[in-house]
Design a protein around this motif. Structure first.
Motif, PDB file in Angstrom:
ATOM      1  N   ARG A 263       1.020  -1.269   0.021  1.00 18.78           N
ATOM      2  CA  ARG A 263       0.013  -0.120   0.044  1.00 18.78           C
ATOM      3  C   ARG A 263       0.822   1.263  -0.052  1.00 18.78           C
ATOM      4  N   ALA A 264       1.858   1.130   0.613  1.00 17.38           N
ATOM      5  CA  ALA A 264       2.829   2.414   0.797  1.00 17.38           C
ATOM      6  C   ALA A 264       3.525   2.537  -0.824  1.00 17.38           C
ATOM      7  N   GLN A 265       3.880   1.392  -1.292  1.00 12.07           N
ATOM      8  CA  GLN A 265       4.477   1.391  -2.649  1.00 12.07           C
ATOM      9  C   GLN A 265       3.624   1.999  -3.670  1.00 12.07           C
ATOM     10  N   VAL A 267       0.983   4.007  -3.267  1.00 13.01           N
ATOM     11  CA  VAL A 267       0.991   5.481  -2.881  1.00 13.01           C
ATOM     12  C   VAL A 267       2.064   6.380  -3.638  1.00 13.01           C
ATOM     13  N   ALA A 268       3.453   5.930  -3.451  1.00 16.01           N
ATOM     14  CA  ALA A 268       4.494   6.465  -3.744  1.00 16.01           C
ATOM     15  C   ALA A 268       4.683   6.464  -5.344  1.00 16.01           C
ATOM     16  N   THR A 270       2.045   6.179  -7.547  1.00 17.76           N
ATOM     17  CA  THR A 270       0.884   6.773  -8.322  1.00 17.76           C
ATOM     18  C   THR A 270       1.037   8.277  -7.810  1.00 17.76           C
ATOM     19  N   ALA A 271       1.923   8.740  -6.924  1.00 15.38           N
ATOM     20  CA  ALA A 271       2.170  10.107  -6.846  1.00 15.38           C
ATOM     21  C   ALA A 271       3.096  10.725  -8.166  1.00 15.38           C
ATOM     22  N   HIS A 277      -7.255   2.462 -10.347  1.00 17.87           N
ATOM     23  CA  HIS A 277      -7.641   1.810  -9.356  1.00 17.87           C
ATOM     24  C   HIS A 277      -8.807   0.649  -9.668  1.00 17.87           C
ATOM     25  N   ASP A 312      -6.951  -1.465   1.725  1.00 17.21           N
ATOM     26  CA  ASP A 312      -6.940  -1.860   3.051  1.00 17.21           C
ATOM     27  C   ASP A 312      -7.615  -3.321   3.137  1.00 17.21           C
ATOM     28  N   THR A 404      10.073   1.625  -0.585  1.00 11.78           N
ATOM     29  CA  THR A 404       8.837   2.596  -0.988  1.00 11.78           C
ATOM     30  C   THR A 404       8.958   2.597  -2.658  1.00 11.78           C
TER      31      THR A 404
END
Length: 417
Positions: A263-265, A267-268, A270-271, A277, A312, A404
């Protein structure tokens, strides 16, 4: 072929192949049990998709892989499973291990899912992830194999018929001779599976030396650290090179893992890159389809888009309650498999996949027979080169592996646009 390995998922297979290649063994990763024989390599890793299927099917497929590997002349077999021991109380690790022991008429096999480079350690039979007990690491919320008990000896007893022993860290720290003596004693007492503590690479090297000549070894990729040296000391290894080379062409990322790190990866990544999604409800209702995802991905292909179902665990759990765990898992795997085939046909040449089940679905759908093992992208994750004419380059990442910025790093290692 000197060492044969049976991996219960595709990311685990590439993780192990990476370890063996770094140890100096010419390694080939096969997708499923190969049809051909006489393949020239030191180590052959057969990637299966047996982690979450019915026990009897997992056993049957593993025995088929074993038969093929033994026919290639393998002197030692390694049954590879995840370093977080992903399984349920009903299986599949224990039943497969016992079936392999029976088939090979082996007296005992070690059980060691340790991988210190990614924070997996074992002390007093308890598995830790980055210093936290397995049952408090997030793995207790895994949608398919929730690990609610960190005691591997106890967990394995739920799955097996025979006694499960323990080689404690106080013995392991004494070195390979002490480990061997303890394993021999346990075998003499009728113990067939022995959980072996380890907290550092030097422990794994000592264990590797102690199990020289063992017919069967089981564990995570870390247990393979000491195995190449055994063959080297016997004068059976020569200088081997890798057949991997980078490629050029569009890159895409597919992520199905719901681990904390994944989940952290997401977010990083797709920034910086387009993200598409795919929510479980949208997929099950038909609001999101392969056609729609493919169209959106192709519109953004120059920017290395990510298509992801990563969410999640609570959200995934709610969807599982509505639609059924197996039904939604099958829908997600079918979605990623078909999407990968269409993207490859449309020109994508670099494909990075997050999640063991997702990786299995993608590689199976792409009908890849084997991979050459390339450089390590992150601990446990090598670059892979398809051996066929299509020339795809892939990276298959277990959910919790990688930093990340893993996805950017992986696409860069696989090649350029």
């Amino acid at each position: 072929m000197l060492l044969g390995a049976i991996a219960d998922d595709f990311t685990g297979a590439s993780d192990l192949a990476n370890t063996l290649a770094k140890g100096g063994m010419k390694t080939v990763q096969f997708v499923g049990v190969p049809r051909e024989k006489g393949i020239a390599c030191d180590a052959g890793v057969v990637a299966l998709k047996t982690r979450s299927i019915a026990v009897k099917d997992a056993v049957a497929q593993s025995i088929e892989a074993l038969d093929w590997l033994l026919a290639q002349g393998c002197e030692q077999i390694l049954f590879k499973y995840c370093s977080t021991f992903d399984s349920t109380k009903e299986g599949n690790i224990g039943p497969v291990a016992e079936a392999l022991l029976d088939k090979m008429k082996a007296p005992i096999a070690v059980v060691c899912p340790v991988f210190p480079a990614t924070g997996r350690t074992l002390f007093d039979g308890h598995l830790f992830v980055l210093g936290k007990l397995l049952s408090e690491s997030g793995m207790e919320k895994h949608p398919l194999t929730p690990m609610t008990d960190p005691n591997i000896q106890r967990w394995l007893r739920y799955q097996t018929k025979g006694e499960v022993g323990l080689v404690p860290y106080s013995t392991v720290r004494q070195g390979s001779a002490a480990i061997k003596t303890t394993l021999d004693k346990l075998a003499g007492e009728g113990t067939r599976l022995a959980v072996v503590d380890a907290v550092a690479d030097e422990d794994l090297l000592a264990i590797g030396s102690a199990i020289t000549g063992h017919k069967l070894v089981t564990g995570g990729s870390g247990i393979a650290l000491g195995l190449p040296e055994n063959f080297r000391k016997a004068g059976k290894l020569g200088a081997q090179g890798s057949a991997f080379s980078a490629t050029s062409g569009p890159g895409v990322v597919l992520s199905g893992s719901c681990s904390n790190q994944s989940r952290a990866q997401v977010v990083a990544y797709t920034a910086k890159h387009p993200g598409i999604h795919v929510a479980p409800d949208e997929l099950m209702s038909g609001a999101m389809s392969v056609d729609r995802a493919f169209t959106e991905a192709m519109q953004r292909l120059a920017h290395q888009p990510m298509i992801y179902t990563t969410a999640d665990p609570a959200e995934v759990g709610d969807a599982q309650k509505r639609y059924g765990r197996e039904k939604i898992a099958e829908a997600i795997e079918d979605f990623f498999g078909e999407l990968a085939v269409r993207l490859a046909h449309a020109g994508a040449r670099r494909i990075v996949v997050g999640g063991g089940e997702t990786s299995g679905a993608v590689v199976t759908a792409l009908e890849i027979d084997a991979f050459a093992i390339g450089p390590e992208i992150a601990p446990g994750v090598p670059a892979l080169a398809e051996t066929g004419e299509r020339g795809l380059r892939l990276a298959l990442k277990s959910g919790n592996f990688g930093g990340t910025d893993f996805y950017d790093d992986a696409l860069g290692v696989l090649g350029k646009a």
